[in-house]
Design a protein around this motif. Structure first.
Motif, mmCIF file in Angstrom:
data_model
loop_
_atom_site.group_PDB
_atom_site.id
_atom_site.type_symbol
_atom_site.label_atom_id
_atom_site.label_comp_id
_atom_site.label_asym_id
_atom_site.label_seq_id
_atom_site.Cartn_x
_atom_site.Cartn_y
_atom_site.Cartn_z
ATOM 1 N N ILE A 145 0.973 -1.164 -0.006
ATOM 2 C CA ILE A 145 -0.076 0.047 0.042
ATOM 3 C C ILE A 145 0.925 1.396 -0.005
ATOM 4 N N LEU A 146 1.915 1.334 0.887
ATOM 5 C CA LEU A 146 2.899 2.340 0.807
ATOM 6 C C LEU A 146 3.541 2.606 -0.490
ATOM 7 N N LEU A 147 3.893 1.698 -1.083
ATOM 8 C CA LEU A 147 4.614 1.837 -2.275
ATOM 9 C C LEU A 147 3.672 2.318 -3.246
ATOM 10 N N VAL A 150 1.674 5.758 -1.572
ATOM 11 C CA VAL A 150 2.537 7.085 -1.184
ATOM 12 C C VAL A 150 3.550 7.364 -2.209
ATOM 13 N N GLU A 151 4.306 6.208 -2.970
ATOM 14 C CA GLU A 151 5.217 6.582 -3.985
ATOM 15 C C GLU A 151 4.731 6.357 -5.570
ATOM 16 N N GLY A 152 3.451 6.203 -5.264
ATOM 17 C CA GLY A 152 2.707 6.176 -6.504
ATOM 18 C C GLY A 152 3.079 5.180 -7.554
ATOM 19 N N LEU A 153 3.575 3.922 -7.286
ATOM 20 C CA LEU A 153 3.837 3.050 -8.053
ATOM 21 C C LEU A 153 2.601 2.280 -8.655
ATOM 22 N N SER A 154 3.033 1.493 -9.826
ATOM 23 C CA SER A 154 1.904 0.399 -10.175
ATOM 24 C C SER A 154 2.295 -0.743 -9.797
ATOM 25 N N ARG A 155 1.214 -1.586 -9.925
ATOM 26 C CA ARG A 155 1.257 -2.925 -9.474
ATOM 27 C C ARG A 155 2.742 -3.726 -10.087
ATOM 28 N N ARG A 156 2.724 -3.312 -11.107
ATOM 29 C CA ARG A 156 4.013 -3.993 -11.760
ATOM 30 C C ARG A 156 5.277 -3.458 -11.092
ATOM 31 N N LEU B 61 -4.055 12.042 1.392
ATOM 32 C CA LEU B 61 -2.958 11.819 2.510
ATOM 33 C C LEU B 61 -1.503 10.967 1.834
ATOM 34 N N ALA B 62 -1.855 11.003 0.626
ATOM 35 C CA ALA B 62 -0.527 10.495 -0.064
ATOM 36 C C ALA B 62 0.701 11.137 0.352
ATOM 37 N N ALA B 63 0.331 12.555 0.576
ATOM 38 C CA ALA B 63 1.287 13.337 1.134
ATOM 39 C C ALA B 63 1.992 12.876 2.553
ATOM 40 N N LEU B 64 1.542 11.662 2.842
ATOM 41 C CA LEU B 64 2.328 11.214 4.107
ATOM 42 C C LEU B 64 3.790 10.712 3.754
ATOM 43 N N ARG B 65 4.098 10.718 2.606
ATOM 44 C CA ARG B 65 5.389 10.497 2.032
ATOM 45 C C ARG B 65 6.500 10.854 3.078
ATOM 46 N N PRO B 66 7.364 9.733 3.498
ATOM 47 C CA PRO B 66 8.230 10.055 4.487
ATOM 48 C C PRO B 66 9.445 10.817 3.766
ATOM 49 N N LEU B 67 9.946 11.804 4.665
ATOM 50 C CA LEU B 67 11.255 12.419 3.974
ATOM 51 C C LEU B 67 12.304 11.272 3.581
ATOM 52 N N LYS B 68 12.735 11.844 2.487
ATOM 53 C CA LYS B 68 13.933 11.046 1.892
ATOM 54 C C LYS B 68 15.130 11.694 2.211
ATOM 55 N N PRO B 69 16.104 10.853 2.987
ATOM 56 C CA PRO B 69 17.229 11.538 3.396
ATOM 57 C C PRO B 69 18.264 12.104 2.067
ATOM 58 N N PRO B 70 18.537 13.356 2.112
ATOM 59 C CA PRO B 70 19.203 13.784 0.848
ATOM 60 C C PRO B 70 20.420 13.080 0.465
ATOM 61 N N SER B 71 20.517 11.748 -0.020
ATOM 62 C CA SER B 71 21.511 11.052 -0.364
ATOM 63 C C SER B 71 21.574 10.989 -1.662
ATOM 64 N N ASN B 72 21.641 9.928 -2.383
ATOM 65 C CA ASN B 72 21.978 9.876 -3.824
ATOM 66 C C ASN B 72 22.805 10.691 -4.290
ATOM 67 N N GLU B 73 23.929 10.831 -3.831
ATOM 68 C CA GLU B 73 24.948 11.653 -4.294
ATOM 69 C C GLU B 73 26.059 11.116 -4.609
ATOM 70 N N ALA B 74 25.848 9.678 -4.745
ATOM 71 C CA ALA B 74 27.352 8.961 -4.956
ATOM 72 C C ALA B 74 28.060 9.486 -6.168
ATOM 73 N N PRO B 75 27.467 9.558 -7.495
ATOM 74 C CA PRO B 75 28.063 9.649 -8.597
ATOM 75 C C PRO B 75 28.698 11.227 -8.623
ATOM 76 N N MET B 230 2.366 16.072 4.867
ATOM 77 C CA MET B 230 1.488 17.160 4.680
ATOM 78 C C MET B 230 0.026 16.489 4.249
ATOM 79 N N SER B 231 -0.969 16.860 4.926
ATOM 80 C CA SER B 231 -2.416 16.147 4.660
ATOM 81 C C SER B 231 -3.380 17.289 4.301
ATOM 82 N N VAL B 232 -4.299 16.732 3.553
ATOM 83 C CA VAL B 232 -5.345 18.008 3.337
ATOM 84 C C VAL B 232 -6.595 17.480 3.269
ATOM 85 N N VAL B 233 -7.331 17.954 4.259
ATOM 86 C CA VAL B 233 -8.759 17.536 4.257
ATOM 87 C C VAL B 233 -9.782 18.654 4.015
ATOM 88 N N ARG B 234 -11.042 18.192 4.086
ATOM 89 C CA ARG B 234 -12.235 19.167 3.739
ATOM 90 C C ARG B 234 -13.054 19.435 4.702
#
Lengths: 195, 320
Positions: A145-147, A150-156, B61-75, B230-234
């Motif tokens: 569910i989270l993927l 929240v991440e907006g991924l498809s089933r595939r 509430l899809a904005a429940l998104r956890p903060l991604k650590p600012p990594s991915n800077e390997a290359p 962040m979440s938004v409700v009405r």
């Protein structure tokens, strides 16, 4: 006689999403938020827990059917009256008279007027509630569910990420949806104990 | 007639439809198939509506998104670091040359209200900011810029729109950018709540890396921001109206729990209300009461629920 387009979710246009009728909207706005209170009432008045989900379905069908003819003025009152009538029908049908149920049915009028916590009014807790509901899902369902949500991924994509078959993902997702909704609606009733 | 179709099986089928629609490769043919399933019986329809309405409530509430650590800077890591140092040097230069005005807008002028207080600030451009109890705000307005920092508490903003000088309020690591509006903001700790009453406004994290969490609010929308989510409700206009009761000096409770009501009163009054047990705290009631009338509140509770009250050094303890 004018045909009302209430009867079909998809009667207007060939769109990808089924059209939503005004009865659907009314049902979602006025009736569904009362589910916790409805389940509490049914639970309180019926001993066999196994019947509750079917009761809920029957109450909803009756309410929806009535609303197709005319939207009730007092949704809450209407819902509970419908629930009570259903219970009375069932008691007659089964030829059993649970005494405590009869007593509570008499008291229903008062119960209806007592404000119960309305889910739409708990907006402040919304985020916390969804998070709590997510936490209650089994690990793999939660992950799927989270993927997806929240991440907006498809089933595939979820299947690739989790390293499992798409059919398994589909199962986790649909079970996750049910689990999430039922928790948000204050279910399953078997978890809550009657005093 | 009471149907005898098992609800569990229908619920499962309905959830599979939602899964297919939201996560599968959905086609017009699938949509038709769903329509015909929905048309088969009202049992199908109500089961689907129930799941779908609730499921949709979690959508924003899809904005429940956890903060991604600012990594991915390997290359590109080395480059990034170099750039960052360059940027830091550049900022130092800017602050050096524009130092005075920078700090002026940073600080602005500070306004505050005591516990139970209320204050209306009116500005030259016609904008108004109304402070609720126990609130601290810093406001900077000049011909180039209009900004405020809500340090704590609650304020109602009624802002005259000026495209050349957008009004920006910062609170709890978020920015609210007014696009010509009336809105209510409340913050405590790292929590922020923004309710849009009129017009439109954008809420975004102050950290530009989190820009994807930005939302644009419509009237009736309430954004709840926490660090990383962040979440938004009405809400209905009536509910938003209730939230604004304090501007008239009242608290509006609609099916509020005693726990929430006590918390509200405690925001305004030195004498605190303490609900003794969770059972009592869960009781609900509806009423409109003046913010300062703690005792009326206590009296109403004893009438409605037969509660007892006891005044201690901690406050008024309510029990059943």
């Amino acid at each position: 006689m004018i045909e009302k387009p209430d009867s079909g979710l998809g009667t207007t246009g060939p769109g990808m999403a089924p059209a939503v009728s005004h009865v659907d909207v009314w049902f979602g706005r006025e009736i569904l938020p009362l589910e916790a209170a409805l389940m509490e009432f049914l639970q309180h008045n019926w001993r066999n827990r196994a019947d509750l989900t079917d009761f809920r379905q029957d109450v909803y069908v009756r309410v929806y059917q009535a609303a197709q003819k005319q939207i009730p003025d007092h949704p809450r009152q209407f819902l509970f009256t419908t629930a009570r009538n259903l219970l009375i029908d069932r008691v007659r049908h089964e030829q059993v008279i649970p005494i405590e149920a009869a007593a509570d049915l008499e008291a229903l009028e008062i119960a209806v007027d007592t404000p119960a916590p309305d889910r739409t009014l708990m907006a402040r807790d919304e985020l916390r509630r969804v998070q709590a509901a997510l936490d209650r899902l089994p690990a793999r369902e939660r992950e799927a569910i989270l993927l997806g949500r929240v991440e907006g991924l498809s089933r595939r994509e979820i299947a690739l990420r989790m390293g499992i078959a798409e059919s398994a993902v589909a199962q986790y997702l649909s079970r996750g949806i049910r689990g999430l909704v039922n928790t948000l609606c204050n279910e399953p009733p078997t978890v809550r104990r009657k005093p | 007639m009471t149907s005898q179709v098992a609800a569990d099986g229908i619920e499962r089928a309905a959830s599979e439809w939602i899964e297919r629609r939201d996560f599968g490769a959905w086609s017009e043919a699938d949509a038709k198939e769903l329509e015909s399933w929905l048309g088969q019986s009202l049992e199908h329809r109500v089961a689907f509506l129930r799941l779908d309405f609730e499921w949709k409530r979690t959508e924003r509430l899809a904005a429940l998104r956890p903060l991604k650590p600012p990594s991915n800077e390997a290359p590109a890591g080395k480059w990034r670091r170099t750039l960052r140092i360059a940027a830091a040097v550049a900022i130092l230069g800017v602050v050096g040359s524009l130092g005075a005005s920078y700090f002026l807008t940073q600080n602005g002028k500070s306004y505050s209200t005591p516990l139970g207080g209320r204050k209306v600030l009116t500005f030259a451009d016609g904008s108004q900011i109304e402070l609720n109890t126990n609130t601290v705000i810093r406001i900077a307005m000049d011909e180039h810029k209009r900004s405020a920092v809500l340090e704590s508490g609650e304020a109602y903003f009624s802002i005259k729109h000026d495209a050349s000088r957008p009004f920006v309020v910062t609170a709890a690591n978020h920015k609210v950018i007014d696009l010509g509006t009336k809105f209510l903001m409340r913050t405590s700790g790292n929590k922020l709540e923004v309710a849009l009453v009129e017009g439109s406004a954008k809420v975004e994290p102050s950290d530009a890396r989190e820009a994807r969490h930005a939302v644009t609010l419509k009237p009736g929308d309430i954004a709840y921001a926490l660090p990383g989510s962040m979440s938004v409700v009405r809400k209905t206009p009536a509910d938003i109206g209730s939230d604004l009761g304090w501007r008239r000096g009242v608290l509006v409770f609609r099916h509020a729990t005693l726990a929430d009501a006590a918390e509200e009163f405690n925001r305004y009054n030195a004498q605190k209300i303490i609900i003794a047990d969770p059972e009592t705290a869960r009781l609900t009631f509806s009423a409109t009461l003046p913010t300062h009338e703690t005792h009326t509140f206590v009296r109403i509770l004893s009438k409605l629920f037969n509660t007892h009250s006891e005044t201690t050094t901690e406050g008024i303890v309510i029990s059943r």
